[in-house]
Design a protein around this motif. Structure first.
Motif, PDB file in Angstrom:
ATOM      1  N   VAL A  76       0.871  -1.176   0.000  1.00  0.00           N
ATOM      2  CA  VAL A  76       0.000   0.000   0.000  1.00  0.00           C
ATOM      3  C   VAL A  76       0.906   1.223   0.000  1.00  0.00           C
ATOM      4  O   VAL A  76       1.798   1.339   0.850  1.00  0.00           O
ATOM      5  CB  VAL A  76      -0.919   0.019   1.235  1.00  0.00           C
ATOM      6  N   TYR A  77       0.678   2.111  -0.944  1.00  0.00           N
ATOM      7  CA  TYR A  77       1.488   3.327  -1.028  1.00  0.00           C
ATOM      8  C   TYR A  77       0.741   4.499  -0.400  1.00  0.00           C
ATOM      9  O   TYR A  77      -0.490   4.586  -0.497  1.00  0.00           O
ATOM     10  CB  TYR A  77       1.858   3.626  -2.480  1.00  0.00           C
ATOM     11  N   VAL A  78       1.500   5.366   0.234  1.00  0.00           N
ATOM     12  CA  VAL A  78       0.908   6.457   1.021  1.00  0.00           C
ATOM     13  C   VAL A  78       1.466   7.800   0.557  1.00  0.00           C
ATOM     14  O   VAL A  78       2.673   7.926   0.296  1.00  0.00           O
ATOM     15  CB  VAL A  78       1.238   6.275   2.527  1.00  0.00           C
ATOM     16  N   GLY A 137      -0.674   8.017 -10.838  1.00  0.00           N
ATOM     17  CA  GLY A 137       0.436   7.717 -11.741  1.00  0.00           C
ATOM     18  C   GLY A 137       1.635   7.154 -10.995  1.00  0.00           C
ATOM     19  O   GLY A 137       2.314   6.244 -11.481  1.00  0.00           O
ATOM     20  N   ALA A 138       1.876   7.668  -9.790  1.00  0.00           N
ATOM     21  CA  ALA A 138       3.023   7.217  -9.005  1.00  0.00           C
ATOM     22  C   ALA A 138       2.842   5.772  -8.553  1.00  0.00           C
ATOM     23  O   ALA A 138       3.787   4.974  -8.620  1.00  0.00           O
ATOM     24  CB  ALA A 138       3.215   8.128  -7.794  1.00  0.00           C
ATOM     25  N   ILE A 139       1.641   5.412  -8.093  1.00  0.00           N
ATOM     26  CA  ILE A 139       1.454   4.031  -7.643  1.00  0.00           C
ATOM     27  C   ILE A 139       1.397   3.079  -8.844  1.00  0.00           C
ATOM     28  O   ILE A 139       1.775   1.919  -8.739  1.00  0.00           O
ATOM     29  CB  ILE A 139       0.209   3.877  -6.732  1.00  0.00           C
ATOM     30  N   ASP A 140       0.949   3.605  -9.999  1.00  0.00           N
ATOM     31  CA  ASP A 140       0.960   2.776 -11.206  1.00  0.00           C
ATOM     32  C   ASP A 140       2.402   2.475 -11.617  1.00  0.00           C
ATOM     33  O   ASP A 140       2.745   1.338 -11.963  1.00  0.00           O
ATOM     34  CB  ASP A 140       0.215   3.496 -12.322  1.00  0.00           C
ATOM     35  N   ALA A 141       3.257   3.516 -11.545  1.00  0.00           N
ATOM     36  CA  ALA A 141       4.667   3.336 -11.900  1.00  0.00           C
ATOM     37  C   ALA A 141       5.364   2.390 -10.936  1.00  0.00           C
ATOM     38  O   ALA A 141       6.320   1.693 -11.308  1.00  0.00           O
ATOM     39  CB  ALA A 141       5.370   4.694 -11.906  1.00  0.00           C
ATOM     40  N   ALA A 142       4.878   2.320  -9.694  1.00  0.00           N
ATOM     41  CA  ALA A 142       5.471   1.433  -8.701  1.00  0.00           C
ATOM     42  C   ALA A 142       4.971  -0.002  -8.848  1.00  0.00           C
ATOM     43  O   ALA A 142       5.425  -0.899  -8.137  1.00  0.00           O
ATOM     44  CB  ALA A 142       5.170   1.945  -7.297  1.00  0.00           C
ATOM     45  N   LYS A 152      -2.879  -0.067  -4.943  1.00  0.00           N
ATOM     46  CA  LYS A 152      -3.487   0.405  -3.696  1.00  0.00           C
ATOM     47  C   LYS A 152      -2.767   1.643  -3.181  1.00  0.00           C
ATOM     48  O   LYS A 152      -1.535   1.695  -3.180  1.00  0.00           O
ATOM     49  CB  LYS A 152      -3.434  -0.687  -2.619  1.00  0.00           C
ATOM     50  N   GLY A 153      -3.558   2.620  -2.725  1.00  0.00           N
ATOM     51  CA  GLY A 153      -2.955   3.823  -2.181  1.00  0.00           C
ATOM     52  C   GLY A 153      -3.842   4.479  -1.150  1.00  0.00           C
ATOM     53  O   GLY A 153      -5.068   4.333  -1.179  1.00  0.00           O
ATOM     54  N   VAL A 154      -3.218   5.179  -0.221  1.00  0.00           N
ATOM     55  CA  VAL A 154      -3.931   5.972   0.785  1.00  0.00           C
ATOM     56  C   VAL A 154      -3.403   7.391   0.684  1.00  0.00           C
ATOM     57  O   VAL A 154      -2.191   7.619   0.819  1.00  0.00           O
ATOM     58  CB  VAL A 154      -3.713   5.421   2.205  1.00  0.00           C
ATOM     59  N   PHE A 155      -4.311   8.332   0.425  1.00  0.00           N
ATOM     60  CA  PHE A 155      -3.916   9.741   0.301  1.00  0.00           C
ATOM     61  C   PHE A 155      -4.491  10.484   1.505  1.00  0.00           C
ATOM     62  O   PHE A 155      -5.693  10.500   1.724  1.00  0.00           O
ATOM     63  CB  PHE A 155      -4.465  10.332  -0.997  1.00  0.00           C
ATOM     64  N   PRO A 202      -9.590   3.163 -11.641  1.00  0.00           N
ATOM     65  CA  PRO A 202      -9.461   1.715 -11.425  1.00  0.00           C
ATOM     66  C   PRO A 202      -8.545   1.393 -10.249  1.00  0.00           C
ATOM     67  O   PRO A 202      -8.531   0.264  -9.759  1.00  0.00           O
ATOM     68  CB  PRO A 202      -8.869   1.210 -12.747  1.00  0.00           C
ATOM     69  N   LYS A 203      -7.775   2.385  -9.804  1.00  0.00           N
ATOM     70  CA  LYS A 203      -6.915   2.184  -8.637  1.00  0.00           C
ATOM     71  C   LYS A 203      -7.760   2.201  -7.360  1.00  0.00           C
ATOM     72  O   LYS A 203      -8.780   2.899  -7.288  1.00  0.00           O
ATOM     73  CB  LYS A 203      -5.847   3.284  -8.547  1.00  0.00           C
ATOM     74  N   ARG A 204      -7.320   1.455  -6.372  1.00  0.00           N
ATOM     75  CA  ARG A 204      -8.003   1.452  -5.071  1.00  0.00           C
ATOM     76  C   ARG A 204      -7.331   2.487  -4.185  1.00  0.00           C
ATOM     77  O   ARG A 204      -6.335   2.209  -3.524  1.00  0.00           O
ATOM     78  CB  ARG A 204      -7.946   0.063  -4.454  1.00  0.00           C
ATOM     79  N   ILE A 205      -7.889   3.715  -4.202  1.00  0.00           N
ATOM     80  CA  ILE A 205      -7.298   4.823  -3.456  1.00  0.00           C
ATOM     81  C   ILE A 205      -8.283   5.263  -2.368  1.00  0.00           C
ATOM     82  O   ILE A 205      -9.450   5.559  -2.649  1.00  0.00           O
ATOM     83  CB  ILE A 205      -6.969   6.013  -4.378  1.00  0.00           C
TER      84      ILE A 205
END
Length: 308
Positions: free
Chosen positions: A213-215, A236-241, A245-248, A266-269
């Motif tokens: 999970v990226y934050v 875009g950053a979590i796609d490149a990684a 999944k991301g939490v903002f 389509p990302k789970r943010i």
């Protein structure tokens, strides 16, 4: 319609026992709900802390108060019946039964004086309590909500004043406390630095780091808002990684366009604004500590039923 307060429920509760016999409290509540026109949704409303329904809590306290006044008597567990004193009161056809009326009964006055600390005179006690519309649990819940709200406001003020690097650590600690990474602090890492590509922290959800999970954390002052552009960059950053999944997190809020973008992505943010951040920190014990804890105890009916 809202459930009436517990004093307003006293008369219909006493009337629910007037048919004779020894109805269960569940049967009494059914009769009250019918006479008061309460819907299934009304009687299922929960107390704020989710321990019991509002309806059950208020009827229970109406029964307890009238039992101490001698209008009802306990037969055995969960069963009460109308007393001769209760029958006499109903024969007077009162328009309302409340704490002021119960103050006419010496047993009730003595009970209230025993439960009030420090001891008060009868007159002072009833002037202070006859207008109460809340049950004791509701009063405690309201006080707890007020204290929690004040604490959350203070927490939010602190995180808005915190250095960005410290705030990033706060968010990673919070996510670990919420169970991300299995609750293992070693699974969380603050990565925020120059050229981090918009990623301030990561939580590994498995030991090999196959799922992460990226934050990202944005420290904004009150009144500002994170816009759609920031969310596009984060996606875009979590796609490149190579993850989805991301939490903002922000100490302020999000624009409607930003929320709409996340809903379509389509990302789970997950979006966490300042108010939610403070609420979660208090709930999961990040940056706060327990000062005092109150336990609410009840009679153990099983223990006393051995007496029979």
């Amino acid at each position: 319609m809202p459930v009436p307060d517990f004093q307003s429920l006293m008369l219909p509760t006493l009337e629910a026992f007037a048919d004779g016999g020894e109805p269960t409290l569940a049967q009494v509540r059914e009769r009250i709900a019918a006479t008061e026109g309460l819907s299934a949704e009304d009687v299922q409303e929960m107390l704020p802390r989710g321990r019991q329904t509002v309806f059950v809590n208020r009827v229970s306290w109406a029964v307890i108060y009238m039992a101490h006044a001698g209008l009802l008597e306990r037969v055995r567990r969960g069963l009460y019946r109308l007393t001769p004193e209760g029958e006499r009161l109903l024969s007077r056809k009162p328009s309302r039964i409340d704490l002021k009326l119960l103050g006419e009964y010496s047993d009730f006055v003595e009970w209230r004086q025993r439960t009030n600390a420090p001891p008060r005179s009868k007159d002072v006690a009833f002037k202070q309590n006859e207008d109460f519309s809340e049950t004791p649990e509701e009063t405690l819940d309201r006080a707890a909500r007020n204290l929690s709200g004040a604490l959350e406001a203070d927490v939010l003020h602190r995180v808005r004043d915190a250095a960005p690097a410290f705030l990033e650590r706060v968010v990673v600690d919070l996510l670990i406390a919420m169970g991300y990474g299995g609750g293992d602090a070693a699974m969380g890492q603050v990565t925020g630095r120059s050229g981090d590509g918009g990623i301030d922290g990561t939580i590994r959800e498995d030991a090999l780091g196959l799922d992460e999970v990226y934050v990202q954390v944005k420290k904004y002052a009150e009144g500002n808002a994170v816009g759609e552009g920031d969310l596009r960059d984060f996606a875009g950053a979590i796609d490149a990684a190579g993850t989805t999944k991301g939490v903002f997190v922000t100490t302020a809020g999000f624009t409607r366009a930003a929320s709409n973008y996340v809903a379509r992505s389509p990302k789970r943010i997950i979006l966490i604004d300042g108010a939610e951040l403070a609420r979660l920190m208090v709930r999961h014990g990040i940056g706060v500590r327990t000062r005092v804890r109150h336990e609410i105890k009840r009679i153990d009916e099983d223990y006393f039923d051995q007496e029979a």
